[in-house]
Design an enzyme around this catalytic site. Sequence first.
Site, PDB file in Angstrom:
ATOM      1  N   ASP A 208       0.763  -1.098  -0.035  1.00  0.00           N
ATOM      2  CA  ASP A 208       0.088   0.123  -0.009  1.00  0.00           C
ATOM      3  C   ASP A 208       1.106   1.259   0.060  1.00  0.00           C
ATOM      4  O   ASP A 208       2.057   1.135   0.161  1.00  0.00           O
ATOM      5  CB  ASP A 208      -0.828  -0.210   1.166  1.00  0.00           C
ATOM      6  CG  ASP A 208      -1.720   1.076   1.388  1.00  0.00           C
ATOM      7  OD1 ASP A 208      -2.397   1.593   0.383  1.00  0.00           O
ATOM      8  OD2 ASP A 208      -1.706   1.912   2.371  1.00  0.00           O
TER       9      ASP A 208
ATOM     10  N   ASP B 128      -0.126   5.125   1.090  1.00  0.00           N
ATOM     11  CA  ASP B 128       0.018   6.176   2.371  1.00  0.00           C
ATOM     12  C   ASP B 128      -0.388   5.479   3.705  1.00  0.00           C
ATOM     13  O   ASP B 128      -1.340   4.422   3.645  1.00  0.00           O
ATOM     14  CB  ASP B 128      -1.051   7.134   2.221  1.00  0.00           C
ATOM     15  CG  ASP B 128      -0.878   8.393   2.886  1.00  0.00           C
ATOM     16  OD1 ASP B 128       0.150   8.547   3.502  1.00  0.00           O
ATOM     17  OD2 ASP B 128      -1.566   9.097   2.830  1.00  0.00           O
TER      18      ASP B 128
ATOM     19  N   ASP C   5      -1.845  -0.590   6.259  1.00  0.00           N
ATOM     20  CA  ASP C   5      -1.982  -0.228   7.437  1.00  0.00           C
ATOM     21  C   ASP C   5      -3.790   0.200   7.558  1.00  0.00           C
ATOM     22  O   ASP C   5      -3.786   0.199   8.741  1.00  0.00           O
ATOM     23  CB  ASP C   5      -1.212   1.480   7.300  1.00  0.00           C
ATOM     24  CG  ASP C   5      -1.967   2.337   6.422  1.00  0.00           C
ATOM     25  OD1 ASP C   5      -2.638   3.509   6.949  1.00  0.00           O
ATOM     26  OD2 ASP C   5      -2.172   2.063   5.280  1.00  0.00           O
TER      27      ASP C   5
END
Length: 237
Positions: A22, A24, A176
Amino acid sequence: MGSIPQYTSPPEHVSFDGFLFDMDGTIIDSTPAVIKHWHTVGEEIGVSGEVILETSHGRRSIDILKILAPEKANWEYVCEMEGRLPKNYGDDAVEIPGARSLLDDLIARHAPWAIVTSGTTPLVTGWLRVLKLAVPEHLVTAESVQNGKPDPTCYLMGREKLGLQDASKQVLVLEDSPAGIKAGKAAGCKVLGLVTSHTAEQVLAAGPDWVVKDLESVKVVEQADGKVTIEISNALR
């Protein structure tokens, strides 16, 4: 109050055929920039920045706009709007600890890797340029799929781009957000959850295989027989 998470698991070595990151919250932290940006965009579209930020992390802008400002929910506007973010707020983003060294090690070993993100191509390439981070050969962005995370299509597409779509291939997703963790698991990948944008409890609830504070806990230790072995240390579990 809940107990303080203890990141004390002993080092564990695990081997993978490829890696899907991923963006950000995993490679970079652009939270201050995103907050400023969404407040500016909110003024443009007549929606409170706070309202946008309540549901924006880990989700595609186009999906947020479909709910809050349908008239702006088109790729032309979204790509232009997101492309402004790194240009206007480039000083407000930093790399996640350990991200640069991990990517550099994977690249040095020619390990298959890609970025799979809810951001658009202008956003992702803009941030990579501003922070002088490696640009992957393969990108899966918001425009690539009909449905965003937690739909697994993006990670299935990432596996395919790496030539690792066969179920026998071990692919690690690094994420995240709970939506992204769920997408990675649904795509048949192992998932490493980072506690960078959500609480440890929220990350755990999404069902990752490991939970760490950041990518300082992940090191490349070996490459053999087409697989890369990493060491995961100081995990929550």
